[in-house]
Motif scaffolding. Sequence first.
Motif, PDB file in Angstrom:
ATOM      1  N   UNK A 112       1.019  -1.201  -0.067  1.00 31.47           N
ATOM      2  CA  UNK A 112       0.116   0.006  -0.142  1.00 31.47           C
ATOM      3  C   UNK A 112       1.051   1.140   0.123  1.00 31.47           C
ATOM      4  N   UNK A 113       1.969   1.362   0.856  1.00 31.22           N
ATOM      5  CA  UNK A 113       2.885   2.372   0.913  1.00 31.22           C
ATOM      6  C   UNK A 113       4.042   1.774   1.522  1.00 31.22           C
ATOM      7  N   UNK A 114       5.335   2.509   1.092  1.00 33.49           N
ATOM      8  CA  UNK A 114       6.550   2.166   1.757  1.00 33.49           C
ATOM      9  C   UNK A 114       7.069   2.572   3.026  1.00 33.49           C
ATOM     10  N   UNK A 115       5.999   3.647   3.575  1.00 30.00           N
ATOM     11  CA  UNK A 115       6.356   4.415   4.784  1.00 30.00           C
ATOM     12  C   UNK A 115       5.326   4.323   5.930  1.00 30.00           C
ATOM     13  N   UNK A 116       4.648   3.190   6.048  1.00 30.56           N
ATOM     14  CA  UNK A 116       3.708   2.961   6.990  1.00 30.56           C
ATOM     15  C   UNK A 116       4.552   2.148   7.933  1.00 30.56           C
ATOM     16  N   UNK A 117       5.257   2.850   9.045  1.00 24.59           N
ATOM     17  CA  UNK A 117       6.173   2.102   9.898  1.00 24.59           C
ATOM     18  C   UNK A 117       6.609   3.201  11.027  1.00 24.59           C
ATOM     19  N   UNK A 118       6.999   2.865  11.986  1.00 21.35           N
ATOM     20  CA  UNK A 118       7.565   3.870  13.088  1.00 21.35           C
ATOM     21  C   UNK A 118       8.494   4.562  12.482  1.00 21.35           C
ATOM     22  N   UNK A 119       8.626   5.914  12.737  1.00 18.85           N
ATOM     23  CA  UNK A 119       9.679   6.882  12.163  1.00 18.85           C
ATOM     24  C   UNK A 119      11.187   6.703  12.848  1.00 18.85           C
ATOM     25  N   UNK A 120      12.000   6.819  12.152  1.00 17.90           N
ATOM     26  CA  UNK A 120      13.445   6.752  12.568  1.00 17.90           C
ATOM     27  C   UNK A 120      13.883   7.967  13.181  1.00 17.90           C
ATOM     28  N   UNK A 121      13.357   8.232  14.245  1.00 18.38           N
ATOM     29  CA  UNK A 121      13.527   9.684  14.825  1.00 18.38           C
ATOM     30  C   UNK A 121      15.079  10.017  15.157  1.00 18.38           C
ATOM     31  N   UNK A 185      -1.414  12.914   3.364  1.00 14.14           N
ATOM     32  CA  UNK A 185      -0.295  12.379   3.454  1.00 14.14           C
ATOM     33  C   UNK A 185      -0.207  11.344   2.936  1.00 14.14           C
ATOM     34  N   UNK A 186      -1.324  10.261   3.184  1.00 25.02           N
ATOM     35  CA  UNK A 186      -1.461   9.158   2.594  1.00 25.02           C
ATOM     36  C   UNK A 186      -1.372   9.146   1.037  1.00 25.02           C
ATOM     37  N   UNK A 187      -1.982  10.158   0.648  1.00 25.64           N
ATOM     38  CA  UNK A 187      -1.881  10.190  -0.930  1.00 25.64           C
ATOM     39  C   UNK A 187      -0.480  10.706  -1.312  1.00 25.64           C
ATOM     40  N   UNK A 188      -0.081  11.526  -0.994  1.00 26.97           N
ATOM     41  CA  UNK A 188       1.131  12.396  -1.513  1.00 26.97           C
ATOM     42  C   UNK A 188       2.253  11.567  -1.116  1.00 26.97           C
ATOM     43  N   UNK A 189       2.322  11.626   0.345  1.00 24.71           N
ATOM     44  CA  UNK A 189       3.759  11.007   0.895  1.00 24.71           C
ATOM     45  C   UNK A 189       3.731   9.697   1.168  1.00 24.71           C
ATOM     46  N   UNK A 190       2.365   9.009   1.255  1.00 22.95           N
ATOM     47  CA  UNK A 190       2.295   7.659   1.382  1.00 22.95           C
ATOM     48  C   UNK A 190       2.081   6.798  -0.028  1.00 22.95           C
ATOM     49  N   UNK A 191       1.013   6.646  -0.693  1.00 22.53           N
ATOM     50  CA  UNK A 191       0.926   6.065  -1.924  1.00 22.53           C
ATOM     51  C   UNK A 191       1.677   6.381  -3.098  1.00 22.53           C
ATOM     52  N   UNK A 192       1.498   7.824  -3.468  1.00 18.02           N
ATOM     53  CA  UNK A 192       2.366   8.211  -4.585  1.00 18.02           C
ATOM     54  C   UNK A 192       3.902   8.504  -4.472  1.00 18.02           C
ATOM     55  N   UNK A 193       4.228   8.856  -3.289  1.00 17.98           N
ATOM     56  CA  UNK A 193       5.545   8.954  -3.226  1.00 17.98           C
ATOM     57  C   UNK A 193       6.287   7.607  -3.156  1.00 17.98           C
ATOM     58  N   UNK A 240      11.330  14.807   4.667  1.00 20.96           N
ATOM     59  CA  UNK A 240      11.322  13.992   6.071  1.00 20.96           C
ATOM     60  C   UNK A 240      10.628  12.659   6.039  1.00 20.96           C
ATOM     61  N   UNK A 241       9.887  12.527   5.140  1.00 22.62           N
ATOM     62  CA  UNK A 241       9.305  11.142   5.149  1.00 22.62           C
ATOM     63  C   UNK A 241      10.545  10.284   4.662  1.00 22.62           C
ATOM     64  N   UNK A 242      11.294  10.541   3.591  1.00 22.04           N
ATOM     65  CA  UNK A 242      12.115   9.543   3.037  1.00 22.04           C
ATOM     66  C   UNK A 242      13.181   9.319   4.054  1.00 22.04           C
ATOM     67  N   UNK A 243      13.634  10.294   4.827  1.00 23.08           N
ATOM     68  CA  UNK A 243      14.670  10.372   5.697  1.00 23.08           C
ATOM     69  C   UNK A 243      14.121   9.590   7.079  1.00 23.08           C
ATOM     70  N   UNK A 244      13.019   9.665   7.399  1.00 26.98           N
ATOM     71  CA  UNK A 244      12.729   9.018   8.611  1.00 26.98           C
ATOM     72  C   UNK A 244      12.138   7.757   8.403  1.00 26.98           C
ATOM     73  N   UNK A 245      11.685   7.505   7.088  1.00 26.46           N
ATOM     74  CA  UNK A 245      11.195   6.271   6.476  1.00 26.46           C
ATOM     75  C   UNK A 245       9.741   6.028   7.103  1.00 26.46           C
ATOM     76  N   UNK A 246       8.992   7.078   7.135  1.00 26.41           N
ATOM     77  CA  UNK A 246       7.768   7.052   7.843  1.00 26.41           C
ATOM     78  C   UNK A 246       6.871   8.320   7.521  1.00 26.41           C
ATOM     79  N   UNK A 247       5.707   8.262   7.159  1.00 30.09           N
ATOM     80  CA  UNK A 247       4.838   9.381   6.938  1.00 30.09           C
ATOM     81  C   UNK A 247       4.385   9.954   8.375  1.00 30.09           C
ATOM     82  N   UNK A 248       4.737   9.494   9.388  1.00 25.58           N
ATOM     83  CA  UNK A 248       4.404  10.140  10.871  1.00 25.58           C
ATOM     84  C   UNK A 248       4.837  11.543  10.847  1.00 25.58           C
TER      85      UNK A 248
END
Length: 269
Positions: A112-121, A185-193, A240-248
Motif C-alpha cells: 500500500x505504501x513504503x512508509x507505513x512504519x515507526x519513524x526513525x527519529x 499525507x496518505x495520498x502524497x507522501x504515502x501512496x504516490x511517493x 522528512x518522510x524519506x529520511x525518517x522512512x515514515x509518513x508520521x
Amino acid sequence: MKEALLLHSTVLRNIASLFLFGILIIILQTNHYLLMSVWGICAWLFFFNKSMRFFILTTTAFGIGFFLYGYVNSHWITHLNPEGLLIILNRLSLIFLILPLTAISLIYKLPFMRYWQSPQWGELVRVPFILSGFHHTKVSVFLSIAMMINLIAFMPFIVNNGWAYIQEIWWFMLIFSIINSVLEEIIWRGMLLSRFSEHFGNRWAIMITSIGFGLQHYSLGFSWGGCLVFTLGGLFFGAITVKSKSIIPAVIWHMSINALMVLSGMIVK
C-alpha cells in the motif's frame, strides 16, 4: 559514452514525467477538455515506452480519482451549509483519490505504501533543507524546531483573532487538521511517493509529488502563486518522510500547520 547517454535519457524521462503529472493536475482543475485530449494522446504515446508504462498507469489512476473528487465537490456537496461542514466533507472526499491508487497496488501486488512504519527519529537530516544543508541534526530535533518556527510565524494572526475566536473554532480545528493531514499525507507522501520512488528514485519522486501537492491547492481557492508555497511545503514533507522512512513526521508537521492556519483565520473565518 553509453553511461552518459543512459543518464541523459533518464533525466529527460524524469522531466517529462514531472511535466505530465503537473499538467494533468492543472487541466483537471481548469476543465480544459481539449487539453485533456492532448494530454491523453501524449500519455498514450509514452505508454509504449516500457520504462514509462507504470508511471502512466499510476498517473491515470490518480487522474481518475482526482476527477471523481472534483465531481463530488462540484455536484454533490457544493450547496451544503455551514461552511465548516462543507470543508470537512471536501476533505473526506479525498478518499476518492485513494481508491484508484489502491487498485493499482492490488493489481501489481505492491505494498500500500513504503512508509507505513515507526519513524526513525534519530536519523540525521541536514539543515535547512533536510536532504541538503550545512549542518546535521536528528529528525526529531528538526521537526520540533520547524514546528516552533511555524508557530512563531502564525502567532500574530492568532493573537489578532482573539481568544473568543479560538473558543468558537477549536472543534473545527481538530477535525479539519486530523482529516486533512492524514488523508493528504496518505495520498502524497504515502501512496504516490512510494510508487514514484520505486520508479524514479527518492529525489525525483519528492519533486514530482511536491509539484502535484502544491498545484492541487488551486481547487481549494488558492492562487497559483500560493500553490508554489505549498509546493515548497511538499518538498519538506517528502524529504522528512524519506529520511525518517515514515509518513508520521509529515502527518504531525502537516497537522500542526493546518491547525495554525485555522486558528489564524486562513481556512474559515
